[in-house]
Design an enzyme around this catalytic site. Structure first.
Site, PDB file in Angstrom:
ATOM      1  N   SER A  74       0.750  -1.160   0.082  1.00 13.60           N
ATOM      2  CA  SER A  74       0.217  -0.186   0.110  1.00 13.60           C
ATOM      3  C   SER A  74       0.787   1.192  -0.158  1.00 13.60           C
ATOM      4  CB  SER A  74      -0.843   0.053   1.205  1.00 13.60           C
ATOM      5  OG  SER A  74      -1.686   1.215   1.168  1.00 13.60           O
ATOM      6  N   SER A  75       0.334   2.508  -0.565  1.00 10.34           N
ATOM      7  CA  SER A  75       0.910   3.784  -0.371  1.00 10.34           C
ATOM      8  C   SER A  75      -0.181   4.760  -0.080  1.00 10.34           C
ATOM      9  CB  SER A  75       1.610   4.038  -1.620  1.00 10.34           C
ATOM     10  OG  SER A  75       2.481   5.015  -1.518  1.00 10.34           O
ATOM     11  N   LEU A  96       1.500 -16.333  -0.424  1.00 10.80           N
ATOM     12  CA  LEU A  96       2.705 -16.979   0.179  1.00 10.80           C
ATOM     13  C   LEU A  96       2.617 -17.320   1.824  1.00 10.80           C
ATOM     14  CD1 LEU A  96       5.679 -15.074  -1.548  1.00 10.80           C
ATOM     15  CD2 LEU A  96       4.619 -17.127  -2.317  1.00 10.80           C
ATOM     16  N   TYR A 135      -2.819   8.431 -11.150  1.00 10.32           N
ATOM     17  CA  TYR A 135      -4.310   7.920 -10.873  1.00 10.32           C
ATOM     18  C   TYR A 135      -5.270   8.441 -11.617  1.00 10.32           C
ATOM     19  CZ  TYR A 135      -7.479   6.226  -7.026  1.00 10.32           C
ATOM     20  OH  TYR A 135      -8.390   5.878  -6.375  1.00 10.32           O
TER      21      TYR A 135
END
EC number: 2.5.1.26
Lengths: 522, 522
Positions: free
Chosen positions: A209-210, A261, A443
């Site tokens: 996430s950012s 994973l 974006y």
């Protein structure tokens, strides 16, 4: 505020946002309202898992920790992309899990994974349910069932180290709870993505996430210094040091692995002192290109505010129209938001430096009012999407990142792909909200008149935009992650050797393939 | 300056440094000179590879690109750890490659790998040969031969993007050549590890190098935005964007892979404007702990010089004794070096900020003379090691990193392990040369009287120090990498699941296991 989101809408119904009149004006030309069946009337598929398996699961983690009721299953069906919402609004909840497991400890998580391997059950790790790329819609064929592994009970701040400025958080903590717990120690994480109010610490890590304050605090992966992960072959504990040369940094293999994973059971993060002062101000630039050049100058000179965003001409016009209460008159060109958080002296010093740069590069200071308005509404855009969908407007966001020298080319290519695919009257808005020395994110928000069947309409546009990103050398996602929706383009981005590496990792830690099958790994 | 190092010594013989008289005084108590056979008298093992295989290799990359003479083999035998030097000085070159391949293009590299797979030949990628952890001593048993893949011919700056501030470098460029080529464009990489004069761009990437200017420029892995890699299963090209959420960041799987997953054929790096001004100054702190606290304050407040180093009490005493020309009198406690590089205004502003912090935390400004002396001699310590070995002193370095709250514990544990293992009269020096918000590196230099057979003497001390690092929760290496020497401790640091992940990656891209067998992966 509730932690759980409505199956057909974003967030908390108490915060729903009707369309402002001014925006109605923009979209009224092509809309008609849509009817959505009440959520209770939407039929869930029959649970496909055997009672004996559920009994075995209950024996491992407790009777109360396994839910099979309709509401629990409905609330953990898919995420919050526009296709997810369209499907839920048209009564399609085919991806509902058979059951929901809510482990109360890392040991419970390990027990669920052992159970899943033993019985070949697919497991979908679930944090806040805010995914917009299909990461919660795992493949179920070939499995004895599919369960949602909801980490909501792992919601504690475990420890704080104020000397090293680190904290250990459990993965089920939502953004506000993590910030509240850290604030009691005078600390902040500084991670504020648009999904902040509902998304979880584990989800931030699993999806790279950012947040909106990335210019000042960095991406979430920059904040992670340690991880505890349950995998089907045992527990993985990483984080001996801030950085090292002890082979490839395996933390980076877990970050972005989207539950394929392992299941993250603890995250050790770098924290900072809680900001004493927060100031957000607005600037205007004549063109998107001029504003972007100013951002590049700031990023490459190391003089960054905490928040730095720039809307293109179209987004500026639409956003100001939707914020008519603060006055849209007199602003032309492109709106930039610059925010400063920190000690008063540091805020003042950085603000003075940035102001000098922005003024020298053609920026006009619009003052704090519009900046504070942005900050007040920073998490609300997804509610507006619900209202647009209600009104028959197809609206969705997508994002990418590239190097500065490629910014204009990627911007034009994606915009054109969307406009061409969706046809006349399509609105494409764009902003830059994450900057690096070498490049930036782009974006996009797109709005168009809904076709009779909006799902194929959107999927075609999304494919065209994704093709444009990869063909122009950009990434398929800056911070929305891969899920199932981006898989074909991820394969093109990293190539067959990159895909082989992901499969090699997968085979090593999840040889039975029970973790989020069909997600991320091409 | 030659690019190739003497098989028994560091660097260029023209720069050999005799022991200063003052240091002789420190070590004379326990030394005696050692005889080292002339390098020409050291017998190489017979090359174990068939002529037919070499003919096939020559057909792929050219006759001139395959060397089998003694000198070529000798120059690519092992690296430059003290055990490497001791073995070479005692006539043991058992790890010499059978031949040296010098590919002239990425296509050549791919051809060498295909040939190696076809004939099951072990391949050791070779950059500057500066490795100090056994990374060039691959396992040869079970292979039809072992060749050194020397990337020296891939030595070009391929392109510069001044908008994005990136550059594409070939892996065989040595540090000075890369800086010189970038300087023609007014740019710098800013990566100056002690091995700078000989080490290569590919090696920096493959080992997660960190340079002396890391406080200002970051680690080498922070600088890498793109990679082109030849693997036995095909080419891998990464670097769509500065950062993204497109799954795990596979760049991070190549960085630190030490030639076991592929051969890096291009590195795209972030560059910066060449510094107009460079100032290095010295400070003194009463104790190592006080100086470290000052470093922590700087790192956590974001007010960092470009270079920041702190010697403990013992290192301060020894270093000042060895720099008697600039005067060792009057300095007590611990010496700190703070260096500033950049535009004049930025240097002045940062220097003023840092000076305020350091003075408020007990630092005494010693002025620029000692700082400039450090800068002038920054790459010379390995030459001094040769002179110490000549004089019969066992001397070696080792390093780790940990979080700030664990710094003192790790420092004491490693120091004590070395002193206990090597016995009375052992000198253990330490400095901090890399800082992060959450922690720092610890770099130890140890000197002791050589035993009759110094190799087992050192290996026992190294094992004791490595045990101490892992047992106190630190990493086995901050920037020296893993090689063969650190493998057992890497396995303890990342645990069996971490080891499985490395093996999963290895199996995916090098299923025949021809790349640097026995290195890195436990």
């Amino acid at each position: 505020m509730t932690l759980e989101m409505h199956p057909q809408r974003w967030g908390d119904p108490a915060h729903a946002a009707p369309l402002p009149e001014s925006v109605r004006g923009l979209v009224d030309a092509f809309v008609g309202t849509r009817d959505t069946p009440a959520v209770e009337d939407v039929r869930l598929p029959d649970a496909g898992i055997g009672d004996d398996l559920l009994a075995a699961l209950r024996a491992e983690i407790g009777d109360d920790a396994v839910l099979v009721d309709d509401e629990s299953r409905r609330l953990r069906t898919r995420g919050k992309s526009t296709p997810d919402l369209i499907r839920a609004r048209t009564g399609d909840l085919a991806d509902a899990p058979d059951a929901v497991a809510r482990p109360g400890s890392p040991e419970h998580v390990a027990a669920v994974l052992a159970w899943a391997v033993d019985h070949h059950v697919a497991v979908v790790p679930f944090g806040g349910g805010t995914c917009v790329t299909g990461g919660l819609a795992a493949r179920r064929d070939g499995y004895a069932g599919l369960i949602s592994l909801d980490l909501v009970r792992l919601d504690q701040l475990l420890s704080v180290d104020k000397v090293s400025m680190t904290a250990v958080l459990q993965p089920g903590m939502r953004g506000p709870a993590a910030e509240a717990a850290l604030a009691e120690h005078g600390l902040t994480l500084g991670h504020f993505p648009q999904s902040f109010e509902f998304a979880s610490i584990g989800g931030f890590a699993a999806t790279r996430s950012s947040g909106q304050s990335s210019a000042g605090f960095g991406r979430f992966d920059d904040m992670v210094v340690g991880l505890r992960v349950a995998t089907p072959v045992g527990e993985l504990v990483l984080g001996s040091s801030p950085a090292n040369a002890a082979g490839p940094d395996l933390r980076e293999a877990v970050l972005g692995s989207e539950g394929t994973l392992g299941v993250i059971t603890e995250v050790t993060v770098r924290v900072r002192a809680l900001a004493a002062e927060k100031v957000y101000e607005a600037w205007s630039f004549a063109t998107f290109a001029e504003g972007a050049e100013a951002m590049r100058t700031l990023a490459q000179s190391g003089r960054l505010p905490t928040v730095l965003r720039l809307s293109d001409e179209t987004e500026t016009m639409v956003n100001l129209a939707s914020q008519s209460d603060i006055g849209g008159d007199g602003v032309t060109g492109c709106l930039m938001i610059a925010g400063y958080e920190g000690e008063a002296a540091s805020v003042a010093a950085r603000r003075a430096e940035v102001t000098t740069v922005l003024e020298s590069l053609g920026g006009t200071d619009l003052g704090e009012e519009r900046g504070q308005a942005w900050a007040a509404g920073r998490f609300h855009a997804p509610y507006l999407r619900d209202s647009m969908l209600d009104a028959g407007v197809l609206v969705e966001t997508l994002e990418t990142a590239t190097f500065w020298s490629n910014r204009e080319q990627v911007y034009q290519a994606v915009k054109q792909a969307l406009e061409t695919s969706l046809g006349e009257g399509t609105l494409v808005l764009c902003h830059i909200s994450h900057v690096y020395e070498t490049g930036c994110s782009l974006y996009f928000t797109v709005a168009a008149k809904q076709a009779e069947d909006p799902l194929p309409q959107w999927l075609a546009a999304k494919a065209a935009a994704s093709d444009a990103m990869i063909e122009s050398g950009a990434t398929i996602t800056h911070h929305h992650a891969v899920g199932t929706d981006h898989k074909p383009w991820l394969a093109r981005e990293i190539g067959p050797v990159g895909v082989a590496m992901l499969r090699g990792l997968k085979g090593a830690v999840d040889p039975a393939g029970v973790l989020n099958p069909g997600v991320l790994i091409p």
